[in-house]
Write an enzyme that holds these catalytic residues in place. Structure first.
Site, short mmCIF file in Angstrom:
data_model
loop_
_atom_site.label_atom_id
_atom_site.label_comp_id
_atom_site.label_asym_id
_atom_site.label_seq_id
_atom_site.Cartn_x
_atom_site.Cartn_y
_atom_site.Cartn_z
N ASP A 29 4.06 52.77 7.38
CA ASP A 29 3.98 53.71 8.50
C ASP A 29 2.88 53.25 9.45
O ASP A 29 1.81 52.82 9.04
CB ASP A 29 3.67 55.12 7.97
CG ASP A 29 3.97 56.18 9.02
OD1 ASP A 29 4.93 56.95 8.82
OD2 ASP A 29 3.23 56.25 10.02
N ASN A 83 11.20 64.62 5.75
CA ASN A 83 11.19 65.73 6.70
C ASN A 83 12.57 65.79 7.36
O ASN A 83 13.07 64.78 7.85
CB ASN A 83 10.11 65.50 7.76
CG ASN A 83 8.73 65.45 7.15
OD1 ASN A 83 8.41 66.21 6.24
ND2 ASN A 83 7.89 64.55 7.62
N GLY A 89 9.89 69.37 10.29
CA GLY A 89 8.87 68.51 10.91
C GLY A 89 9.35 67.10 11.20
O GLY A 89 8.54 66.20 11.40
N HIS A 96 14.53 58.82 6.89
CA HIS A 96 13.48 58.02 6.26
C HIS A 96 12.84 58.81 5.14
O HIS A 96 12.65 60.02 5.24
CB HIS A 96 12.43 57.57 7.28
CG HIS A 96 11.89 58.66 8.14
ND1 HIS A 96 12.59 59.18 9.20
CD2 HIS A 96 10.73 59.34 8.09
CE1 HIS A 96 11.87 60.14 9.78
NE2 HIS A 96 10.74 60.27 9.11
N LEU A 97 12.51 58.09 4.07
CA LEU A 97 11.77 58.68 2.95
C LEU A 97 10.34 58.20 3.06
O LEU A 97 10.08 57.00 3.15
CB LEU A 97 12.37 58.23 1.61
CG LEU A 97 13.87 58.45 1.41
CD1 LEU A 97 14.27 57.96 0.01
CD2 LEU A 97 14.24 59.91 1.57
N HIS A 98 9.39 59.15 3.04
CA HIS A 98 7.98 58.77 3.04
C HIS A 98 7.53 58.59 1.59
O HIS A 98 7.67 59.51 0.78
CB HIS A 98 7.11 59.90 3.62
CG HIS A 98 7.33 60.21 5.06
ND1 HIS A 98 6.45 59.79 6.05
CD2 HIS A 98 8.27 60.95 5.70
CE1 HIS A 98 6.86 60.26 7.23
NE2 HIS A 98 7.96 60.97 7.05
#
Ligand code: 5GP
Ligand code: ZN
Length: 114
Positions: A29, A83, A89, A96-98
């Site tokens: 990120d 999100n 949010g 996308h996966l954080h």
């Protein structure tokens, strides 16, 4: 389509790649919120988890996230977040996966309204 994550997938925008396979890529990120903060995204454009229909792709994303965590040596634990939508949010409209880790993560609660 004007999608920054599609551009990263296409190599048209730079990113610090962490992992890639036939259907997913993972990159750091740009504004990390934890010592390890990696985004795992499908190569094809899918707007969010709400639009994800392909179970094989869903599995590939989940396993890619777990592999990233292992490669980043997050043995103490880590967190996976996606999100979704305005209340969730979501800012970038490409699924996308954080993957968060590398520190004791705080609890996340809904923002208080009023
Ligand atoms: P969201 O709120 O949509 O779940 O999070 C989007 C994430 O994408 C944010 O954490 C943000 O820092 C990250 N991000 C936005 N633009 C870029 C970019 O151009 N490159 C990278 N590597 N990350 C980005
Ligand atoms: Zn996209």
């Amino acid at each position: 389509m004007d999608c920054i994550f599609c551009k990263i997938v296409a190599g048209e925008l730079p990113a610090k790649l962490v992992r890639e396979d036939a259907s997913t890529i993972a990159f750091r990120d740009v504004k990390p919120q934890a010592p390890t903060h990696v985004l795992v995204v499908p190569r094809v454009h899918v707007g969010s988890l709400d639009e994800l229909k392909d179970p094989t792709l869903a599995g590939a994303l989940l396993l890619a996230a777990a592999e990233v965590a292992r490669a980043e040596k997050l043995a103490g634990g880590w967190r996976l977040i996606s999100n979704t939508g305005a209340d969730g949010g979501q800012v970038v409209q490409h699924l996308h996966l954080h993957v968060f880790g590398g520190a004791k993560l705080g609890r996340m609660l809904p923002e208080r309204k009023g």
